[in-house]
Design a protein around this motif. Structure first.
Motif, PDB file in Angstrom:
ATOM      1  N   ILE A  27     -15.593  81.304  30.931  1.00 37.66           N
ATOM      2  CA  ILE A  27     -14.982  81.646  32.216  1.00 37.66           C
ATOM      3  C   ILE A  27     -15.756  81.009  33.364  1.00 37.66           C
ATOM      4  CG2 ILE A  27     -14.459  83.546  33.796  1.00 37.66           C
ATOM      5  CD1 ILE A  27     -13.953  85.312  31.363  1.00 37.66           C
ATOM      6  N   VAL A  28     -17.094  81.074  33.277  1.00 37.70           N
ATOM      7  CA  VAL A  28     -17.934  80.470  34.322  1.00 37.70           C
ATOM      8  C   VAL A  28     -17.764  78.955  34.334  1.00 37.70           C
ATOM      9  CG1 VAL A  28     -20.303  80.151  35.124  1.00 37.70           C
ATOM     10  CG2 VAL A  28     -19.595  82.357  34.190  1.00 37.70           C
ATOM     11  N   TYR A  29     -17.737  78.333  33.153  1.00 38.91           N
ATOM     12  CA  TYR A  29     -17.544  76.887  33.075  1.00 38.91           C
ATOM     13  C   TYR A  29     -16.204  76.476  33.680  1.00 38.91           C
ATOM     14  CZ  TYR A  29     -21.531  76.130  29.921  1.00 38.91           C
ATOM     15  OH  TYR A  29     -22.778  76.038  29.382  1.00 38.91           O
ATOM     16  N   SER A  30     -15.163  77.231  33.372  1.00 33.46           N
ATOM     17  CA  SER A  30     -13.834  76.902  33.889  1.00 33.46           C
ATOM     18  C   SER A  30     -13.780  77.044  35.405  1.00 33.46           C
ATOM     19  CB  SER A  30     -12.780  77.808  33.238  1.00 33.46           C
ATOM     20  OG  SER A  30     -12.786  77.667  31.835  1.00 33.46           O
ATOM     21  N   SER A  31     -14.395  78.102  35.926  1.00 35.88           N
ATOM     22  CA  SER A  31     -14.429  78.304  37.383  1.00 35.88           C
ATOM     23  C   SER A  31     -15.218  77.197  38.062  1.00 35.88           C
ATOM     24  CB  SER A  31     -15.041  79.669  37.710  1.00 35.88           C
ATOM     25  OG  SER A  31     -14.320  80.716  37.091  1.00 35.88           O
ATOM     26  N   THR A  74     -16.669  66.937  31.968  1.00 37.88           N
ATOM     27  CA  THR A  74     -17.099  67.351  30.631  1.00 37.88           C
ATOM     28  C   THR A  74     -17.059  68.866  30.449  1.00 37.88           C
ATOM     29  OG1 THR A  74     -19.455  67.570  31.208  1.00 37.88           O
ATOM     30  CG2 THR A  74     -18.672  65.380  30.594  1.00 37.88           C
ATOM     31  N   LEU A  75     -16.924  69.618  31.533  1.00 39.57           N
ATOM     32  CA  LEU A  75     -17.001  71.075  31.431  1.00 39.57           C
ATOM     33  C   LEU A  75     -15.906  71.695  30.558  1.00 39.57           C
ATOM     34  CD1 LEU A  75     -18.213  72.423  34.899  1.00 39.57           C
ATOM     35  CD2 LEU A  75     -19.418  72.339  32.713  1.00 39.57           C
ATOM     36  N   PRO A  76     -14.661  71.194  30.578  1.00 40.68           N
ATOM     37  CA  PRO A  76     -13.669  71.777  29.664  1.00 40.68           C
ATOM     38  C   PRO A  76     -14.090  71.716  28.195  1.00 40.68           C
ATOM     39  CG  PRO A  76     -12.564  70.467  31.332  1.00 40.68           C
ATOM     40  CD  PRO A  76     -14.033  70.235  31.507  1.00 40.68           C
ATOM     41  N   MET A  77     -14.794  70.645  27.816  1.00 41.27           N
ATOM     42  CA  MET A  77     -15.262  70.545  26.429  1.00 41.27           C
ATOM     43  C   MET A  77     -16.362  71.564  26.141  1.00 41.27           C
ATOM     44  SD  MET A  77     -15.215  66.457  25.536  1.00 41.27           S
ATOM     45  CE  MET A  77     -15.704  65.890  27.156  1.00 41.27           C
ATOM     46  N   TRP A  78     -17.289  71.744  27.110  1.00 41.26           N
ATOM     47  CA  TRP A  78     -18.333  72.748  26.921  1.00 41.26           C
ATOM     48  C   TRP A  78     -17.740  74.155  26.875  1.00 41.26           C
ATOM     49  CZ3 TRP A  78     -22.400  70.968  24.900  1.00 41.26           C
ATOM     50  CH2 TRP A  78     -22.985  69.777  25.299  1.00 41.26           C
ATOM     51  N   TYR A  86     -19.643  78.276  19.409  1.00 41.62           N
ATOM     52  CA  TYR A  86     -20.498  77.130  19.111  1.00 41.62           C
ATOM     53  C   TYR A  86     -19.971  76.329  17.928  1.00 41.62           C
ATOM     54  CZ  TYR A  86     -23.869  79.364  22.265  1.00 41.62           C
ATOM     55  OH  TYR A  86     -24.479  79.940  23.342  1.00 41.62           O
ATOM     56  N   GLN A  87     -18.658  76.136  17.894  1.00 40.13           N
ATOM     57  CA  GLN A  87     -18.033  75.248  16.920  1.00 40.13           C
ATOM     58  C   GLN A  87     -17.554  74.007  17.670  1.00 40.13           C
ATOM     59  OE1 GLN A  87     -17.628  75.328  13.656  1.00 40.13           O
ATOM     60  NE2 GLN A  87     -17.964  77.450  13.013  1.00 40.13           N
ATOM     61  N   TRP A  88     -18.195  72.854  17.410  1.00 43.52           N
ATOM     62  CA  TRP A  88     -17.870  71.629  18.151  1.00 43.52           C
ATOM     63  C   TRP A  88     -16.756  70.866  17.443  1.00 43.52           C
ATOM     64  CZ3 TRP A  88     -19.041  69.814  22.821  1.00 43.52           C
ATOM     65  CH2 TRP A  88     -18.776  68.472  23.100  1.00 43.52           C
ATOM     66  N   PRO A  89     -15.581  70.712  18.092  1.00 46.28           N
ATOM     67  CA  PRO A  89     -14.454  70.082  17.418  1.00 46.28           C
ATOM     68  C   PRO A  89     -14.189  68.642  17.856  1.00 46.28           C
ATOM     69  CG  PRO A  89     -13.643  71.361  19.264  1.00 46.28           C
ATOM     70  CD  PRO A  89     -15.163  71.399  19.328  1.00 46.28           C
ATOM     71  N   PHE A  90     -15.050  68.064  18.731  1.00 44.84           N
ATOM     72  CA  PHE A  90     -14.709  66.802  19.386  1.00 44.84           C
ATOM     73  C   PHE A  90     -15.403  65.577  18.788  1.00 44.84           C
ATOM     74  CE2 PHE A  90     -14.471  70.151  22.701  1.00 44.84           C
ATOM     75  CZ  PHE A  90     -13.102  70.112  22.907  1.00 44.84           C
ATOM     76  N   GLY A  91     -16.175  65.732  17.723  1.00 43.37           N
ATOM     77  CA  GLY A  91     -16.787  64.579  17.083  1.00 43.37           C
ATOM     78  C   GLY A  91     -18.142  64.204  17.649  1.00 43.37           C
ATOM     79  N   GLY A  92     -18.809  63.280  16.955  1.00 50.20           N
ATOM     80  CA  GLY A  92     -20.164  62.903  17.304  1.00 50.20           C
ATOM     81  C   GLY A  92     -20.290  62.125  18.601  1.00 50.20           C
ATOM     82  N   PHE A  93     -19.344  61.225  18.867  1.00 48.51           N
ATOM     83  CA  PHE A  93     -19.445  60.392  20.079  1.00 48.51           C
ATOM     84  C   PHE A  93     -19.364  61.242  21.337  1.00 48.51           C
ATOM     85  CE2 PHE A  93     -17.290  58.082  23.507  1.00 48.51           C
ATOM     86  CZ  PHE A  93     -18.222  57.062  23.719  1.00 48.51           C
ATOM     87  N   LEU A  94     -18.388  62.141  21.412  1.00 53.11           N
ATOM     88  CA  LEU A  94     -18.258  62.994  22.592  1.00 53.11           C
ATOM     89  C   LEU A  94     -19.404  63.985  22.698  1.00 53.11           C
ATOM     90  CD1 LEU A  94     -14.417  63.739  22.802  1.00 53.11           C
ATOM     91  CD2 LEU A  94     -15.805  62.245  24.243  1.00 53.11           C
ATOM     92  N   CYS A  95     -19.995  64.340  21.548  1.00 53.08           N
ATOM     93  CA  CYS A  95     -21.180  65.193  21.592  1.00 53.08           C
ATOM     94  C   CYS A  95     -22.310  64.479  22.314  1.00 53.08           C
ATOM     95  CB  CYS A  95     -21.601  65.569  20.174  1.00 53.08           C
ATOM     96  SG  CYS A  95     -23.199  66.418  20.064  1.00 53.08           S
ATOM     97  N   LYS A  96     -22.561  63.237  21.945  1.00 53.13           N
ATOM     98  CA  LYS A  96     -23.604  62.459  22.601  1.00 53.13           C
ATOM     99  C   LYS A  96     -23.261  62.197  24.067  1.00 53.13           C
ATOM    100  CE  LYS A  96     -25.069  59.975  18.412  1.00 53.13           C
ATOM    101  NZ  LYS A  96     -26.484  60.374  18.439  1.00 53.13           N
ATOM    102  N   ALA A  97     -21.987  61.884  24.338  1.00 51.10           N
ATOM    103  CA  ALA A  97     -21.577  61.529  25.703  1.00 51.10           C
ATOM    104  C   ALA A  97     -21.690  62.722  26.652  1.00 51.10           C
ATOM    105  CB  ALA A  97     -20.149  60.988  25.700  1.00 51.10           C
ATOM    106  N   THR A  98     -21.197  63.885  26.234  1.00 43.80           N
ATOM    107  CA  THR A  98     -21.229  65.050  27.116  1.00 43.80           C
ATOM    108  C   THR A  98     -22.650  65.541  27.354  1.00 43.80           C
ATOM    109  OG1 THR A  98     -20.795  66.445  25.165  1.00 43.80           O
ATOM    110  CG2 THR A  98     -18.911  65.866  26.544  1.00 43.80           C
ATOM    111  N   ALA A  99     -23.470  65.529  26.306  1.00 40.93           N
ATOM    112  CA  ALA A  99     -24.871  65.926  26.471  1.00 40.93           C
ATOM    113  C   ALA A  99     -25.598  64.939  27.373  1.00 40.93           C
ATOM    114  CB  ALA A  99     -25.564  66.011  25.112  1.00 40.93           C
TER     115      ALA A  99
END
Length: 359
Positions: A27-31, A74-78, A86-99
């Motif tokens: 909720i905080v991330y979305s706001s 990147t916040l919608p993905m977080w 804490y289940q990451w569904p977006f793959g390794g590339f987006l994991c590295k990119a968002t972090a």
């Protein structure tokens, strides 16, 4: 993705996995995403259409807003990641990119704040000698250097992030590479180097520079007040606007830096302290939320504090032409005007001291 298939077991279990985190944090991330996108987009639009892009302060503020917008996407993905437990569904590339983008925003934000503070120091304390350096060309070169340097120091962060499967909790997380996956010396050294660099380059060193600039500005303005009392409120307003920006960044990032340092100490420790890890993993999402919220604070500090920003914004919403003859004043142009007035006062102070020496 080989790290994901291999999997690891956490010695202390899945620390920080609490149901209220999975509900509140998204909720905080979305706001933050909605407020930040709207606020920074307004700042970019007002600066681009109604403000003088030949002014150094405007160039730095524009780049700061663009930096925040780059990160906010990147916040919608977080939010999704946390809402899924804490289940990451977006793959390794987006994991590295968002972090990487999260750390990239930390560096660019503090670097642009530092550049803006140095610019204010030069404009107020050394108004004449700094004229040849405080030009749009030098400002744009500085921005390019900041973007490139921030990108370089962010690359190691992205390299140490990947999708990891935790076997004893059956979760696929986007996190820091675990030493049990790649138990090599270079990984341990890289993790240590990135942590120290994040604390020093991303917080401690810029904060020292900013505080030094403000102390020198305050001393110069205080020394000039006995010459022209009418400049008191104007000078105070300049200092308040600068101080609010630094204070906002400080309040938003200090909690995260504190727990980041605790996490670093925990990583270096030879003995595992599951209680400490539980505290860190539970508090870290909230400190990250506060740090991310700084991307919403910047438009307020640099935009809505200005008395004429609302007029420029209303004109933008009405799609009214800016007019080449008389551009609307802005917070940055007002800061430059105040800097010029403050410089006049400092000049009077210097002349007064010179006259007294001659006599």
């Amino acid at each position: 993705m080989q790290n994901s298939t291999a999997g690891i077991n956490l010695d202390c279990g899945m620390s920080g996995s609490h149901q209220f985190i999975f509900i509140l944090i998204p909720i905080v991330y979305s706001s933050t995403f909605v407020i930040g996108i709207i606020g920074n987009s307004m700042v970019v639009a007002v600066i681009f259409f109604y403000m003088n892009l030949k002014m150094v302060a405007n160039i730095f503020v524009l780049n700061l807003a663009i930096s925040d917008l780059t990160f906010l996407i990147t916040l919608p993905m977080w939010a999704t990641y946390t809402a899924r437990g804490y289940q990451w569904p977006f793959g390794g590339f987006l994991c590295k990119a968002t972090a990487g983008l999260a750390t990239f925003n930390l560096y660019t934000s503090i670097f642009f704040l530092t550049a803006l503070s140095i610019d204010r120091y030069l404009a107020i304390v050394h108004p004449v000698r700094s004229l040849r350096f405080r030009t749009p060309l030098y400002a744009r070169i500085t921005c390019v250097v900041i973007w490139l340097f921030a990108l370089i120091v962010t690359v190691p962060i992205a390299l140490t992030r990947d999708v990891i499967y935790i076997t004893n909790t059956n979760t696929t997380v986007c996190g820091t590479l675990h030493l049990k996956i790649e138990s090599t010396k270079w990984l341990k050294e890289l993790l240590l180097a990135t942590s120290v660099m994040k604390s020093l380059l991303g917080f401690v060193v810029p904060l020292i520079i900013i505080i030094t600039c403000y102390c020198l500005i305050s001393r110069a303005l205080l020394g000039a007040r006995h010459i022209q009392k009418s400049s008191r409120s104007r000078d105070d307003e300049v200092l308040r606007m600068l101080a609010v920006a630094v204070l906002a960044f400080f309040l938003c990032w200090v909690p995260h830096q504190v727990f980041h340092f605790m996490e670093l100490i925990s990583q270096l420790s030879k003995e595992k302290d599951c209680t400490l890890e539980e505290i860190i993993d539970t508090a870290m999402p909230f400190t990250i939320c506060l740090a991310f919220f700084n991307s919403c604070v910047n438009p307020i500090v640099y935009g809505f504090v200005g008395r004429n920003f609302r007029k420029n914004l209303l004109q933008l919403l009405r799609c009214a032409p800016s007019g080449p003859a008389r551009p609307h004043p802005s917070i940055s142009s007002k800061m430059s005007t105040l800097s010029f007035r403050a410089s006049e006062v400092l000049s009077l102070t210097t002349k007064s001291k010179a006259s007294s020496d001659i006599k």
